[in-house]
Design a protein around this motif. Structure first.
Motif, PDB file in Angstrom:
ATOM      1  N   UNK A 147       4.004  97.911 -26.150  1.00 38.66           N
ATOM      2  CA  UNK A 147       3.599  98.812 -27.230  1.00 38.66           C
ATOM      3  C   UNK A 147       4.513  98.653 -28.441  1.00 38.66           C
ATOM      4  N   UNK A 148       5.809  98.612 -28.153  1.00 38.80           N
ATOM      5  CA  UNK A 148       6.787  98.448 -29.230  1.00 38.80           C
ATOM      6  C   UNK A 148       6.581  97.131 -29.966  1.00 38.80           C
ATOM      7  N   UNK A 149       6.378  96.075 -29.196  1.00 41.33           N
ATOM      8  CA  UNK A 149       6.222  94.749 -29.826  1.00 41.33           C
ATOM      9  C   UNK A 149       4.948  94.678 -30.659  1.00 41.33           C
ATOM     10  N   UNK A 150       3.901  95.301 -30.159  1.00 40.19           N
ATOM     11  CA  UNK A 150       2.632  95.264 -30.891  1.00 40.19           C
ATOM     12  C   UNK A 150       2.656  96.131 -32.151  1.00 40.19           C
ATOM     13  N   UNK A 151       3.464  97.180 -32.107  1.00 44.78           N
ATOM     14  CA  UNK A 151       3.422  98.120 -33.232  1.00 44.78           C
ATOM     15  C   UNK A 151       4.562  97.940 -34.233  1.00 44.78           C
ATOM     16  N   UNK A 152       5.747  97.621 -33.757  1.00 45.66           N
ATOM     17  CA  UNK A 152       6.926  97.856 -34.592  1.00 45.66           C
ATOM     18  C   UNK A 152       7.742  96.641 -35.018  1.00 45.66           C
ATOM     19  N   UNK A 153       7.301  95.432 -34.637  1.00 46.03           N
ATOM     20  CA  UNK A 153       8.077  94.257 -35.048  1.00 46.03           C
ATOM     21  C   UNK A 153       7.815  93.908 -36.504  1.00 46.03           C
ATOM     22  N   UNK A 154       8.848  93.355 -37.150  1.00 51.77           N
ATOM     23  CA  UNK A 154       8.712  92.776 -38.491  1.00 51.77           C
ATOM     24  C   UNK A 154       8.268  93.756 -39.567  1.00 51.77           C
ATOM     25  N   UNK A 155       8.584  95.033 -39.372  1.00 51.76           N
ATOM     26  CA  UNK A 155       8.256  96.007 -40.408  1.00 51.76           C
ATOM     27  C   UNK A 155       9.549  96.595 -40.946  1.00 51.76           C
ATOM     28  N   UNK A 156       9.645  96.686 -42.250  1.00 52.17           N
ATOM     29  CA  UNK A 156      10.901  97.131 -42.853  1.00 52.17           C
ATOM     30  C   UNK A 156      11.096  98.631 -42.614  1.00 52.17           C
ATOM     31  N   UNK A 157      12.287  98.952 -42.145  1.00 56.54           N
ATOM     32  CA  UNK A 157      12.595 100.348 -41.849  1.00 56.54           C
ATOM     33  C   UNK A 157      12.997 101.066 -43.139  1.00 56.54           C
ATOM     34  N   UNK A 158      12.285 102.127 -43.460  1.00 58.48           N
ATOM     35  CA  UNK A 158      12.545 102.852 -44.704  1.00 58.48           C
ATOM     36  C   UNK A 158      13.547 103.977 -44.482  1.00 58.48           C
ATOM     37  N   UNK A 159      13.491 104.591 -43.301  1.00 49.89           N
ATOM     38  CA  UNK A 159      14.402 105.703 -43.026  1.00 49.89           C
ATOM     39  C   UNK A 159      14.393 106.009 -41.532  1.00 49.89           C
ATOM     40  N   UNK A 160      15.423 106.749 -41.105  1.00 47.72           N
ATOM     41  CA  UNK A 160      15.517 107.154 -39.705  1.00 47.72           C
ATOM     42  C   UNK A 160      15.853 108.632 -39.667  1.00 47.72           C
ATOM     43  N   UNK A 161      15.157 109.361 -38.819  1.00 46.37           N
ATOM     44  CA  UNK A 161      15.440 110.786 -38.669  1.00 46.37           C
ATOM     45  C   UNK A 161      15.706 111.102 -37.211  1.00 46.37           C
TER      46      UNK A 161
END
Length: 264
Positions: A13-27
């Motif tokens: 799920x993580x690999x399909x959704x969250x790879x190679x996307x720039x992180x704008x912020x963390x909360x």
DNA sequence: GGTAATGTTAGACT
DNA sequence: TAGTCTAACATTAC
């Protein structure tokens, strides 16, 4: 239900959704969950970066970050989940860590009971449990498995399976499933498990975990997991009733008829 | 409102 | 020394 098969599906799920996307912020609404680093530094380290790859070790999910050696590592505890959703949609009260991407989506780490843990480390072995962790059950050889069994002759078999230092990734639910499939009584000590049963145990570890991963946890009624705490019927014989006992400090479900203490 | 819950760990006990 | 047991963590769901 974060045991090996569950974390394996989180990885996908993580690999399909969250790879190679720039992180704008963390909360983070629950900073106690973050280990080895404080939230401010974590946020600073992640912002502007992106995830490169992810892999699993035992019940840990290890996320590699582009351009820096640190890895973001999740342990899901008893009640953990990942949700990748559009920002500003459906507020989730159990989201403890939120990674916002520049594409308007965000990854949420949910943890109802707050037993999840978050790490940022250069080497996963900085985490004690990973450093001491036994081999991966999906790839362990029969010889190695047998050797580890031999090293714990006096130990209760369920306690053995649950201990991450022996074999990685097995938790309470799948240890029951594995023992059921091998027809081993959960009260047994390893020294009382005969050769034939040891063989079955090795196969059962592999097939139970492999099949749980492959069916993506859509279990049919041949699985013990479907009946435990529900109709309490044995998957092999509906006239058998499952029993629940505390063994190795955990709720253990088994079929006293199929998993006789005298089996060997 | 009492009880149990898919994990891990520290400390006490046998 | 090795293995077992219990409590604690923090919170929800039934």
């Amino acid at each position: 239900m974060p045991e090996l098969p569950d974390v394996e599906s989180f990885k996908t799920y993580f690999k399909e959704s969250s790879l190679d996307k720039v992180i704008a912020d963390v909360q983070c609404s629950c900073k106690d969950l973050i280990r080895n680093i404080n939230f401010k530094d974590l946020r600073h380290k992640l912002t502007g970066k992106s995830f490169r790859d992810a892999w699993r070790r035992g019940k840990f999910l290890i996320c590699e970050i582009k351009d820096i050696p640190e890895k973001l590592i999740f342990h899901f505890g008893m009640t953990g989940d990942l949700h990748y959703v559009k920002q500003n949609t459906e507020e989730d009260r159990f989201a403890r860590l939120v990674i916002k991407f520049e594409n308007e989506y965000e990854l949420r780490l949910l943890s109802i009971r707050k037993l999840a843990k978050i790490y940022l480390v250069k080497d996963p072995e900085e985490i004690k449990l990973i450093k001491e962790m036994g081999p991966e059950p999906l790839t362990i050889s029969k010889k190695d498995f047998s050797k580890i069994l031999d090293e714990h002759q006096r130990k209760n078999i369920k306690a053995f399976l649950l201990d991450q230092r022996n074999i990685a990734g097995i938790g309470n639910v799948y240890s029951d499933e594995i023992l059921f499939k091998a027809k081993i009584n959960p009260h047994k000590n390893i020294e009382t498990v005969g050769l034939e049963q040891r063989e079955k145990l090795y196969k059962s570890v592999k097939t139970v975990l492999r099949e749980a991963v492959d069916c993506n946890m859509y279990f049919d009624s041949s699985w013990l997991i479907v009946h435990r705490g529900r109709d309490m019927r044995c998957p092999l014989n509906k006239n058998h009733k499952l029993k629940k006992e505390i063994i190795a400090g955990r709720s253990c479900y088994f079929c006293p008829s199929c998993q006789k203490y005298e089996n060997h």
